[in-house]
Design a protein around this motif. Sequence first.
Motif, PDB file in Angstrom:
ATOM      1  N   GLU A 170       0.831  -1.194   0.000  1.00  0.00           N
ATOM      2  CA  GLU A 170       0.000   0.000   0.000  1.00  0.00           C
ATOM      3  C   GLU A 170       0.869   1.248   0.000  1.00  0.00           C
ATOM      4  O   GLU A 170       1.934   1.292   0.620  1.00  0.00           O
ATOM      5  CB  GLU A 170      -0.917   0.012   1.223  1.00  0.00           C
ATOM      6  N   ALA A 171       0.398   2.257  -0.696  1.00  0.00           N
ATOM      7  CA  ALA A 171       1.114   3.528  -0.711  1.00  0.00           C
ATOM      8  C   ALA A 171       1.016   4.182   0.663  1.00  0.00           C
ATOM      9  O   ALA A 171       0.031   4.015   1.378  1.00  0.00           O
ATOM     10  CB  ALA A 171       0.530   4.450  -1.781  1.00  0.00           C
ATOM     11  N   VAL A 172       2.055   4.919   1.028  1.00  0.00           N
ATOM     12  CA  VAL A 172       2.077   5.641   2.298  1.00  0.00           C
ATOM     13  C   VAL A 172       1.796   7.107   2.022  1.00  0.00           C
ATOM     14  O   VAL A 172       2.469   7.733   1.189  1.00  0.00           O
ATOM     15  CB  VAL A 172       3.441   5.483   3.008  1.00  0.00           C
ATOM     16  N   PHE A 173       0.802   7.659   2.690  1.00  0.00           N
ATOM     17  CA  PHE A 173       0.446   9.069   2.534  1.00  0.00           C
ATOM     18  C   PHE A 173       0.734   9.780   3.853  1.00  0.00           C
ATOM     19  O   PHE A 173       0.087   9.490   4.861  1.00  0.00           O
ATOM     20  CB  PHE A 173      -1.032   9.225   2.166  1.00  0.00           C
ATOM     21  N   LEU A 174       1.690  10.678   3.842  1.00  0.00           N
ATOM     22  CA  LEU A 174       2.020  11.424   5.052  1.00  0.00           C
ATOM     23  C   LEU A 174       1.133  12.655   5.173  1.00  0.00           C
ATOM     24  O   LEU A 174       0.734  13.253   4.174  1.00  0.00           O
ATOM     25  CB  LEU A 174       3.480  11.862   5.035  1.00  0.00           C
ATOM     26  N   THR A 175       0.844  13.037   6.413  1.00  0.00           N
ATOM     27  CA  THR A 175       0.160  14.292   6.673  1.00  0.00           C
ATOM     28  C   THR A 175       1.207  15.409   6.675  1.00  0.00           C
ATOM     29  O   THR A 175       2.408  15.143   6.780  1.00  0.00           O
ATOM     30  CB  THR A 175      -0.543  14.252   8.035  1.00  0.00           C
ATOM     31  N   PRO A 176       0.779  16.671   6.559  1.00  0.00           N
ATOM     32  CA  PRO A 176       1.755  17.760   6.649  1.00  0.00           C
ATOM     33  C   PRO A 176       2.593  17.694   7.920  1.00  0.00           C
ATOM     34  O   PRO A 176       3.798  17.983   7.896  1.00  0.00           O
ATOM     35  CB  PRO A 176       0.873  19.010   6.603  1.00  0.00           C
ATOM     36  N   GLY A 177       1.954  17.293   9.029  1.00  0.00           N
ATOM     37  CA  GLY A 177       2.703  17.160  10.284  1.00  0.00           C
ATOM     38  C   GLY A 177       3.768  16.088  10.219  1.00  0.00           C
ATOM     39  O   GLY A 177       4.875  16.251  10.759  1.00  0.00           O
ATOM     40  N   GLU A 178       3.449  14.986   9.555  1.00  0.00           N
ATOM     41  CA  GLU A 178       4.426  13.899   9.426  1.00  0.00           C
ATOM     42  C   GLU A 178       5.556  14.277   8.476  1.00  0.00           C
ATOM     43  O   GLU A 178       6.696  13.847   8.667  1.00  0.00           O
ATOM     44  CB  GLU A 178       3.719  12.632   8.952  1.00  0.00           C
ATOM     45  N   HIS A 335       2.925  10.518  -3.765  1.00  0.00           N
ATOM     46  CA  HIS A 335       1.557  10.220  -3.338  1.00  0.00           C
ATOM     47  C   HIS A 335       1.126  11.199  -2.240  1.00  0.00           C
ATOM     48  O   HIS A 335      -0.030  11.636  -2.204  1.00  0.00           O
ATOM     49  CB  HIS A 335       1.469   8.791  -2.812  1.00  0.00           C
ATOM     50  N   THR A 336       2.056  11.511  -1.356  1.00  0.00           N
ATOM     51  CA  THR A 336       1.766  12.454  -0.276  1.00  0.00           C
ATOM     52  C   THR A 336       1.353  13.805  -0.835  1.00  0.00           C
ATOM     53  O   THR A 336       0.413  14.440  -0.345  1.00  0.00           O
ATOM     54  CB  THR A 336       2.995  12.613   0.636  1.00  0.00           C
ATOM     55  N   CYS A 337       2.028  14.245  -1.878  1.00  0.00           N
ATOM     56  CA  CYS A 337       1.687  15.522  -2.511  1.00  0.00           C
ATOM     57  C   CYS A 337       0.245  15.509  -3.017  1.00  0.00           C
ATOM     58  O   CYS A 337      -0.508  16.466  -2.796  1.00  0.00           O
ATOM     59  CB  CYS A 337       2.656  15.813  -3.654  1.00  0.00           C
ATOM     60  N   ALA A 338      -0.145  14.434  -3.692  1.00  0.00           N
ATOM     61  CA  ALA A 338      -1.517  14.340  -4.199  1.00  0.00           C
ATOM     62  C   ALA A 338      -2.522  14.423  -3.059  1.00  0.00           C
ATOM     63  O   ALA A 338      -3.556  15.097  -3.173  1.00  0.00           O
ATOM     64  CB  ALA A 338      -1.694  13.032  -4.972  1.00  0.00           C
ATOM     65  N   SER A 339      -2.225  13.758  -1.949  1.00  0.00           N
ATOM     66  CA  SER A 339      -3.125  13.757  -0.807  1.00  0.00           C
ATOM     67  C   SER A 339      -3.220  15.143  -0.166  1.00  0.00           C
ATOM     68  O   SER A 339      -4.310  15.610   0.174  1.00  0.00           O
ATOM     69  CB  SER A 339      -2.638  12.731   0.225  1.00  0.00           C
ATOM     70  N   LEU A 341      -2.598  18.095  -1.577  1.00  0.00           N
ATOM     71  CA  LEU A 341      -3.283  19.022  -2.478  1.00  0.00           C
ATOM     72  C   LEU A 341      -4.792  18.779  -2.471  1.00  0.00           C
ATOM     73  O   LEU A 341      -5.586  19.722  -2.486  1.00  0.00           O
ATOM     74  CB  LEU A 341      -2.727  18.889  -3.894  1.00  0.00           C
ATOM     75  N   GLN A 342      -5.189  17.501  -2.451  1.00  0.00           N
ATOM     76  CA  GLN A 342      -6.615  17.186  -2.435  1.00  0.00           C
ATOM     77  C   GLN A 342      -7.252  17.684  -1.132  1.00  0.00           C
ATOM     78  O   GLN A 342      -8.352  18.247  -1.153  1.00  0.00           O
ATOM     79  CB  GLN A 342      -6.815  15.671  -2.586  1.00  0.00           C
ATOM     80  N   SER A 343      -6.556  17.503  -0.016  1.00  0.00           N
ATOM     81  CA  SER A 343      -7.081  17.952   1.272  1.00  0.00           C
ATOM     82  C   SER A 343      -7.202  19.472   1.328  1.00  0.00           C
ATOM     83  O   SER A 343      -8.049  20.009   2.038  1.00  0.00           O
ATOM     84  CB  SER A 343      -6.175  17.467   2.406  1.00  0.00           C
ATOM     85  N   ALA A 344      -6.329  20.146   0.565  1.00  0.00           N
ATOM     86  CA  ALA A 344      -6.360  21.611   0.533  1.00  0.00           C
ATOM     87  C   ALA A 344      -7.427  22.138  -0.414  1.00  0.00           C
ATOM     88  O   ALA A 344      -7.586  23.354  -0.544  1.00  0.00           O
ATOM     89  CB  ALA A 344      -4.986  22.145   0.125  1.00  0.00           C
ATOM     90  N   GLY A 345      -8.158  21.239  -1.086  1.00  0.00           N
ATOM     91  CA  GLY A 345      -9.232  21.658  -1.974  1.00  0.00           C
ATOM     92  C   GLY A 345      -8.793  21.987  -3.383  1.00  0.00           C
ATOM     93  O   GLY A 345      -9.557  22.590  -4.151  1.00  0.00           O
ATOM     94  N   VAL A 346      -7.587  21.591  -3.772  1.00  0.00           N
ATOM     95  CA  VAL A 346      -7.111  21.851  -5.131  1.00  0.00           C
ATOM     96  C   VAL A 346      -7.878  20.941  -6.099  1.00  0.00           C
ATOM     97  O   VAL A 346      -7.947  19.727  -5.882  1.00  0.00           O
ATOM     98  CB  VAL A 346      -5.592  21.589  -5.251  1.00  0.00           C
ATOM     99  N   PRO A 347      -8.464  21.487  -7.158  1.00  0.00           N
ATOM    100  CA  PRO A 347      -9.214  20.652  -8.123  1.00  0.00           C
ATOM    101  C   PRO A 347      -8.331  19.588  -8.750  1.00  0.00           C
ATOM    102  O   PRO A 347      -7.129  19.791  -8.942  1.00  0.00           O
ATOM    103  CB  PRO A 347      -9.690  21.668  -9.173  1.00  0.00           C
ATOM    104  N   ILE A 348      -8.931  18.475  -9.090  1.00  0.00           N
ATOM    105  CA  ILE A 348      -8.176  17.342  -9.626  1.00  0.00           C
ATOM    106  C   ILE A 348      -7.479  17.697 -10.932  1.00  0.00           C
ATOM    107  O   ILE A 348      -6.403  17.175 -11.234  1.00  0.00           O
ATOM    108  CB  ILE A 348      -9.100  16.111  -9.804  1.00  0.00           C
ATOM    109  N   GLU A 349      -8.067  18.605 -11.714  1.00  0.00           N
ATOM    110  CA  GLU A 349      -7.433  18.996 -12.975  1.00  0.00           C
ATOM    111  C   GLU A 349      -6.070  19.636 -12.723  1.00  0.00           C
ATOM    112  O   GLU A 349      -5.102  19.375 -13.447  1.00  0.00           O
ATOM    113  CB  GLU A 349      -8.326  19.979 -13.741  1.00  0.00           C
TER     114      GLU A 349
END
Length: 398
Positions: A170-178, A335-339, A341-349
């Motif tokens: 599984e991919a590992v997605f870090l939070t900004p804090g991590e 992968h962390t970057c994608a997560s 950006l998505q959490s920050a509300g950046v559109p998928i495009e």
Amino acid sequence: MATLTTDHSRPKPYEVRWSWYDADGKRHSRKKRFVTKKSAESHRRKVTVEREHDPQQGKESFREWAAKFTKSKEGKVSAAYLRKINGILKSSVLPEFGSTRVDQINTVDVQEYLDRIQSERNLTPATVRHHWLVVSGVLKYAVKRKAIPLNPATGVELPTDKALGRIKPEAVFLTPGEVAKLAAAMAEQDPTTPYALMVTFMAYTGLRASEVSGLNIDDVDTMRRVLHVRRTRSKVRGGWEVSSTKNSTSRRVRLPEWLALDLAAYLGAHPNRKEPSAPLWPGRKIHDAQRFKGGKGGLDWSRPWDRDAFYKRHFKPALAAAGLPERMRLHDLRHTCASILQSAGVPIEHISKQLGHRNVVVTQAIYAHVFDTDTANFMDTVAAPPSTTGKASVTQLA
């Protein structure tokens, strides 16, 4: 050559006749009758394909055809991909099929080879598929050049993770804090390096490791907060190989204001800041004595950043020190970057463009679970149907 004739006075009215010449120039002919025209046409096409080849070329070895195949790929695929093909040929395929005539290789031979390397070497299904692609590529090229009528590799069954009971990592997605925690561990591990900033940079730009190695000083525009991704660098024996990006197109990556400021400060202290073509991130210079002792050596600002050495000597120890999953790969920062950006509300495009995907569909396929909205939150807003009695409508079951 094959022809189809019809005689409705016979029980099997459709007749296919075909002929061919063998290696000695002797002509041979055959015929076969069919009940339906469809089956006769199918057979006619089959024998036409089978007979349209040169028996003399079929006598050449797999090794000879492998050389022709790789030669045909030069200038059509990336140098890295061609090097991968040659590596698989040299290490595995040629020892198995090298001396065998190409017209004597059948589907069973290819199947047994793939089954054996999978079981003996415990290869993943993806790796077995890479070997199959090389074998099939050579044989397909031999078909194209009329050496053999059909590609025997097309009929094999490839292993799957499900069949082998394998669970994909599984991919590992870090939070900004991590991410901050990992960067702090990196800085504490060796405060003389810029690697703490580089880890943060990778987690917030989503660049591939080869793209990080490919960055030069003039690729960073801190005033406009833009990063120009123009090339990749990969370490090869004897030096570095420079190539285009994965999709062969350059792209612009937007930087958060705070990261642009951090990069500006970093560039201001960069030893080669006045050399536009100098690598942005430094590598390590390891002397022989240090190499054998496991030393890390000093920074070499003229050498590009080496992902493999960095992962082994810096990234893994920092993960352990920060208490983060040690199975994490460098690619998981992407992968962390994608997560993030998505959490920050950046559109998928915009996320798709930032990551350098060919289109949004690719982004959705890779990060389906990241962009999957929590359905439960929406279900709470779904109203019940109106009741004519003013009470909930409940059906009593016996």
